[in-house]
Motif scaffolding. Structure first.
Motif, short mmCIF file in Angstrom:
data_model
loop_
_atom_site.label_atom_id
_atom_site.label_comp_id
_atom_site.label_asym_id
_atom_site.label_seq_id
_atom_site.Cartn_x
_atom_site.Cartn_y
_atom_site.Cartn_z
N THR A 30 40.35 -10.34 -42.10
CA THR A 30 41.11 -10.16 -40.86
C THR A 30 40.93 -11.36 -39.93
N GLY A 31 39.75 -11.99 -39.97
CA GLY A 31 39.53 -13.19 -39.17
C GLY A 31 40.44 -14.32 -39.62
N MET A 32 40.54 -14.51 -40.94
CA MET A 32 41.40 -15.57 -41.48
C MET A 32 42.86 -15.36 -41.09
N LEU A 33 43.36 -14.15 -41.36
CA LEU A 33 44.77 -13.88 -41.11
C LEU A 33 45.07 -13.75 -39.62
N GLY A 34 44.08 -13.30 -38.86
CA GLY A 34 44.28 -13.19 -37.42
C GLY A 34 44.49 -14.54 -36.76
N SER A 35 43.96 -15.60 -37.37
CA SER A 35 44.16 -16.95 -36.83
C SER A 35 45.63 -17.30 -36.75
N PHE A 36 46.40 -16.90 -37.76
CA PHE A 36 47.83 -17.20 -37.77
C PHE A 36 48.57 -16.36 -36.73
N ALA A 37 48.15 -15.11 -36.56
CA ALA A 37 48.78 -14.26 -35.55
C ALA A 37 48.53 -14.80 -34.15
N VAL A 38 47.30 -15.28 -33.88
CA VAL A 38 46.97 -15.82 -32.57
C VAL A 38 47.75 -17.10 -32.30
N LEU A 39 47.79 -18.02 -33.27
CA LEU A 39 48.45 -19.30 -33.06
C LEU A 39 49.98 -19.14 -32.98
N ARG A 40 50.50 -18.09 -33.59
CA ARG A 40 51.95 -17.84 -33.50
C ARG A 40 52.32 -17.03 -32.27
N LYS A 41 51.31 -16.77 -31.42
CA LYS A 41 51.52 -16.00 -30.19
C LYS A 41 52.08 -14.61 -30.51
N SER A 43 49.99 -11.79 -30.75
CA SER A 43 48.75 -11.03 -30.61
C SER A 43 48.99 -9.53 -30.68
N LEU A 44 50.16 -9.06 -30.27
CA LEU A 44 50.46 -7.63 -30.33
C LEU A 44 50.87 -7.17 -31.72
N LEU A 45 51.05 -8.13 -32.65
CA LEU A 45 51.51 -7.76 -33.98
C LEU A 45 50.53 -6.82 -34.67
N GLY A 46 49.22 -7.14 -34.58
CA GLY A 46 48.22 -6.30 -35.22
C GLY A 46 48.21 -4.90 -34.64
N ASP A 47 48.35 -4.81 -33.33
CA ASP A 47 48.38 -3.50 -32.67
C ASP A 47 49.60 -2.70 -33.13
N ALA A 48 50.75 -3.36 -33.18
CA ALA A 48 51.98 -2.67 -33.58
C ALA A 48 51.91 -2.20 -35.03
N ILE A 49 51.41 -3.06 -35.92
CA ILE A 49 51.36 -2.70 -37.33
C ILE A 49 50.38 -1.56 -37.58
N SER A 50 49.20 -1.64 -36.94
CA SER A 50 48.20 -0.60 -37.16
C SER A 50 48.71 0.77 -36.67
N MET A 212 42.01 -1.44 -34.66
CA MET A 212 42.21 -2.44 -35.71
C MET A 212 42.74 -3.76 -35.17
N SER A 213 43.54 -3.73 -34.15
CA SER A 213 44.10 -4.98 -33.61
C SER A 213 42.99 -5.89 -33.07
N ALA A 214 41.94 -5.29 -32.48
CA ALA A 214 40.82 -6.09 -31.99
C ALA A 214 40.10 -6.77 -33.14
N MET A 215 40.00 -6.10 -34.26
CA MET A 215 39.35 -6.69 -35.44
C MET A 215 40.16 -7.87 -35.97
N LEU A 216 41.46 -7.83 -35.77
CA LEU A 216 42.32 -8.92 -36.22
C LEU A 216 42.28 -10.11 -35.27
N LEU A 217 42.23 -9.84 -33.97
CA LEU A 217 42.41 -10.89 -32.97
C LEU A 217 41.10 -11.47 -32.44
N ALA A 218 40.07 -10.64 -32.29
CA ALA A 218 38.85 -11.11 -31.63
C ALA A 218 38.19 -12.29 -32.36
#
Length: 374
Positions: A30-41, A43-50, A212-218
Motif C-alpha cells: 500500500t505504501g508503494m501504490l499510495g505514492s502514485f495516488a498522492v503524486l496524482r493528487k 488522495s480521496l481515491l483510496g477512501d472512495a475505493i475502500s 484503509m485510506s490512511a494505510m494507503l496515503l500515510a
C-alpha cells in the motif's frame, strides 16, 4: 505480554507470526501504490475505493451464503472496480471534477453497503454474524494463505512497476508528453488504478473499510517529505508502510484491548508527523531554522549597508560622532552585533561599538555587489 516476550514469540507462535508478516507485506504494497495516488493528487481515491468495496462484500455473502474470506474479497474487488470505473466515467462524461466524483461514489456505495449489512443482520441466518469486521478490520483472522496472497500480489505489483516504470513516470508528471510519445495512457492509468484497488481490497480484512485510506496515503505522504525522486519515494513509502504494520502489530500484541488495524494507522500517522517536522528539506523544524538564518543574514547585510553610508559620509570611522551615529542605529540585535564582532567587522568597548577596517571593506564590497545586481 511485554515487548521482549513478543519478539521471542514471533518465531514460535503461528498466529503472531502470520499477523506480523501479513501487516508488514500489506503496509509495503500500500505504501508503494499510495505514492502514485498522492503524486496524482488522488488522495480521496483510496477512501472512495475502500468504501465502494463494502456492498461487494455484502452481495457476495447474499449470493453464496458463505463467509469465506476469498469469496468476500472477490466481491469487494468487483465492487471496488465498478466504483473506480464509475468515478472515471463521471469525470470524463460530465463537467464534475474528480473530488466531487470521489465523494459521490464514496457516500453512495458506503450507504448502500451499510443498508445491505443491516438487512443481513436481520436475516434468520446464524451464519451472518461477523461481517461487520470489515468496517474496522480484524487482523487476528489472518491465516497463512492470506499472507501468501498478499505476497503474490506484492510481487506482481513490483514486476509491473519495473516493467512499466518509464510509462508510469511519464504519465505521472506529463500526461500530454506521454500521449505525444504514443503511449496508451488510458491502459497505463487503468493498470495502476486496478493495482491500487487490489491492494485496498487485500487490506480490508486487516485494517477495514473506514481506515484503509490512511494505510494507503500515510506512508506515501511521509515519504514525500524526504525526497524528490519517484523511485526513492516509492521505496521509502514501502519501508514506512511495512514498519507501521510491524510496530502496530507489536504494540497491539503487547497491550490489552487494542485493535491491530487502528494501532497500525496511528503508527503510520506518527511517521507522517515525524516527517512533517524533521525532514531536512521540507520539515517544519528545518524550515524555521533556515528562516532564522536568512533573517540573521538579512540583518547582517542591512547593518553592513548602513555602515557603508556612515563610512561614505565620514572619513574618520573612529571619530566620536561617527561612532555615535553607528550606536544610534536600531537595525540590529545584540546577537547580530556579536556575530559582526566574531567576523572582526566591529569592535565593542563597553556599551559602545565601532567599525573596523575589515568591516569597512566588507560593507564596501556588499554595496558594490548590490550596485551590480541593480
Amino acid at each position: 505480554m511485554d515487548f521482549i516476550e513478543y519478539i521471542k514469540l514471533i518465531s514460535s507462535d503461528y498466529t503472531l507470526r502470520t499477523i506480523t508478516l501479513g501487516t508488514a507485506v500489506l503496509g509495503g504494497v500500500t505504501g508503494m501504490l499510495g505514492s502514485f495516488a498522492v503524486l496524482r493528487k488522488q488522495s480521496l481515491l483510496g477512501d472512495a475505493i475502500s468504501h465502494a468495496a463494502l456492498p461487494g462484500i455484502a452481495i457476495a455473502f447474499l449470493i453464496t451464503g458463505s463467509k469465506d474470506t476469498n469469496v468476500l474479497l472477490i466481491g469487494a474487488l468487483i465492487s471496488g472496480l465498478i466504483g473506480t470505473f464509475w468515478i472515471r466515467g463521471i469525470t470524463s462524461k460530465t463537467h464534475l471534477k474528480s473530488d466531487t466524483a470521489l465523494g459521490l461514489i464514496l457516500s453512495v456505495f458506503f450507504g448502500f453497503g451499510m443498508l445491505l449489512l443491516t438487512f443481513i443482520q436481520k436475516m434468520p441466518n446464524a451464519n451472518q454474524a461477523g461481517l461487520d469486521k470489515y468496517l474496522f478490520g480484524q487482523a487476528a483472522t489472518l491465516v497463512e494463505s492470506d499472507v501468501w496472497l498478499m505476497t503474490i500480489v506484492t510481487g506482481l505489483c513490483l514486476f509491473v512497476l519495473l516493467l512499466f516504470w518509464k510509462e508510469f513516470k511519464i504519465l505521472l508528471f506529463d500526461k500530454d508528453y506521454a500521449l505525444t510519445l504514443g503511449f496508451n495512457t488510458k491502459f497505463i492509468d487503468i493498470l495502476i488504478t486496478s493495482f491500487i484497488v487490489l491492494a485496498i481490497v487485500l487490506g480490508l480484512q486487516t485494517v477495514g473499510v473506514v481506515l484503509m485510506s490512511a494505510m494507503l496515503l500515510a506512508p506515501a505522504a511521509a515519504a514525500r517529505q524526504w525526497t524528490n525522486s519517484l523511485g526513492l519515494m516509492v521505496f521509502i513509502a514501502a519501508i514506512f508502510g511495512a514498519s507501521a504494520g510491524v510496530f502496530g502489530t507489536a504494540i497491539s500484541a503487547t497491550q490489552n484491548n487494542l485493535s491491530t488495524g487502528p494501532v497500525i494507522v496511528l503508527v503510520a500517522s506518527v511517521f507522517v508527523f515525524f516527517s512533517f517536522i524533521f525532514s531536512p528539506s521540507r520539515g517544519l523544524l528545518f524550515k524555521q531554522i533556515r528562516l532564522i538564518k536568512n533573517r540573521n543574514a538579512l540583518e547582517l547585510q542591512k547593518t553592513l549597508a548602513f555602515m557603508y553610508h556612515i563610512v561614505e559620509d565620514h572619513d574618520d570611522i573612529s571619530h566620536p560622532h561617527a561612532i555615535k551615529i553607528l550606536n544610534n542605529f536600531q537595525g540590529f540585535s545584540r546577537k547580530g552585533l556579536r556575530e559582526l564582532e566574531d567576523k572582526n567587522y566591529v569592535k565593542v568597548a563597553g556599551d559602545m561599538w565601532s567599525l573596523t577596517s575589515t568591516g569597512v571593506a566588507a560593507a564596501t564590497n556588499l554595496y558594490n555587489q548590490n550596485q551590480k545586481d541593480d
